[in-house]
Design a protein around this motif. Structure first.
Motif, short mmCIF file in Angstrom:
data_model
loop_
_atom_site.label_atom_id
_atom_site.label_comp_id
_atom_site.label_asym_id
_atom_site.label_seq_id
_atom_site.Cartn_x
_atom_site.Cartn_y
_atom_site.Cartn_z
N SER A 89 -12.25 8.69 12.29
CA SER A 89 -13.35 9.58 12.65
C SER A 89 -14.68 8.91 12.32
O SER A 89 -14.78 8.16 11.36
N SER A 90 -15.69 9.24 13.09
CA SER A 90 -17.02 8.71 12.79
C SER A 90 -17.86 9.69 12.00
O SER A 90 -19.01 9.43 11.71
N GLU A 91 -17.28 10.82 11.61
CA GLU A 91 -18.03 11.87 10.92
C GLU A 91 -18.08 11.69 9.42
O GLU A 91 -18.68 12.51 8.74
N TYR A 92 -17.46 10.69 8.84
CA TYR A 92 -17.41 10.57 7.38
C TYR A 92 -18.28 9.46 6.89
O TYR A 92 -18.51 8.48 7.41
N ILE B 77 -7.06 13.45 5.08
CA ILE B 77 -8.43 13.76 4.69
C ILE B 77 -9.15 14.29 5.92
O ILE B 77 -9.28 13.58 6.92
N SER B 78 -9.58 15.55 5.83
CA SER B 78 -10.20 16.20 6.98
C SER B 78 -11.42 16.99 6.55
O SER B 78 -11.57 17.36 5.37
N ALA C 225 0.86 -1.19 0.00
CA ALA C 225 0.00 0.00 0.00
C ALA C 225 0.90 1.24 0.00
O ALA C 225 1.29 1.75 1.04
N LYS C 226 1.26 1.68 -1.19
CA LYS C 226 2.18 2.82 -1.32
C LYS C 226 1.51 4.16 -1.02
O LYS C 226 2.15 5.07 -0.54
N ASP C 227 0.22 4.28 -1.34
CA ASP C 227 -0.51 5.53 -1.14
C ASP C 227 -1.58 5.30 -0.07
O ASP C 227 -2.53 4.56 -0.28
N VAL C 228 -1.40 5.96 1.07
CA VAL C 228 -2.25 5.75 2.23
C VAL C 228 -3.00 7.04 2.57
O VAL C 228 -2.41 8.11 2.63
N GLY C 229 -4.31 6.90 2.80
CA GLY C 229 -5.12 8.02 3.24
C GLY C 229 -5.49 7.86 4.70
O GLY C 229 -5.85 6.76 5.14
N LEU D 195 -4.80 2.29 0.50
CA LEU D 195 -5.29 1.97 1.84
C LEU D 195 -5.85 3.25 2.45
O LEU D 195 -5.24 4.31 2.33
N ILE D 196 -7.01 3.13 3.08
CA ILE D 196 -7.61 4.26 3.80
C ILE D 196 -7.89 3.80 5.22
O ILE D 196 -8.53 2.76 5.44
N VAL D 197 -7.39 4.56 6.19
CA VAL D 197 -7.67 4.29 7.60
C VAL D 197 -8.50 5.45 8.12
O VAL D 197 -8.07 6.60 8.08
N CYS D 198 -9.71 5.14 8.59
CA CYS D 198 -10.62 6.16 9.09
C CYS D 198 -10.54 6.22 10.61
O CYS D 198 -10.76 5.23 11.29
#
Length: 96
Positions: A93-96, A50-51, A21-25, A88-91
């Motif tokens: 926050s519960s707001e999205y 990401i905010s 996973a080279k590009d991670v959010g 890969l995206i790791v969240c």
């Protein structure tokens, strides 16, 4: 630091941040999100923060984010340039 650190380090390493996973959010630039940015960068990933608002941009960049996406007020067309750009995206926050 131990609990928050383990909370983010585990999914990043489990799902290959910096290797497969080279590009991670990282979604949500708060307490956990800060760990996510630091760890993902240290693992060798290109990191996107990401905010909800632009107010976290400077902090995210200081912690290693190379790209910043603010979601507040954005329409579907505003996000098209980012489609399928993350491995890969790791969240955190519960707001999205």
């Amino acid at each position: 630091m131990l609990c928050g650190g383990a909370t983010l380090y585990n999914p990043l390493t489990t799902y290959g941040a910096g290797t497969t996973a080279k590009d991670v959010g990282i979604v949500g630039i708060g307490g956990l999100g800060h760990f996510g940015l630091l760890f993902a960068k240290a693992l060798g990933a290109n990191v996107t923060a990401i905010s909800h608002s632009e107010s976290k941009k400077a902090d995210a960049e200081k912690m290693g984010a190379t790209r910043f996406i603010a979601t507040h007020g954005g329409g579907e067309d505003d996000f098209k340039p980012y489609a399928r750009s993350l491995d890969l995206i790791v969240c955190t926050s519960s707001e999205y």
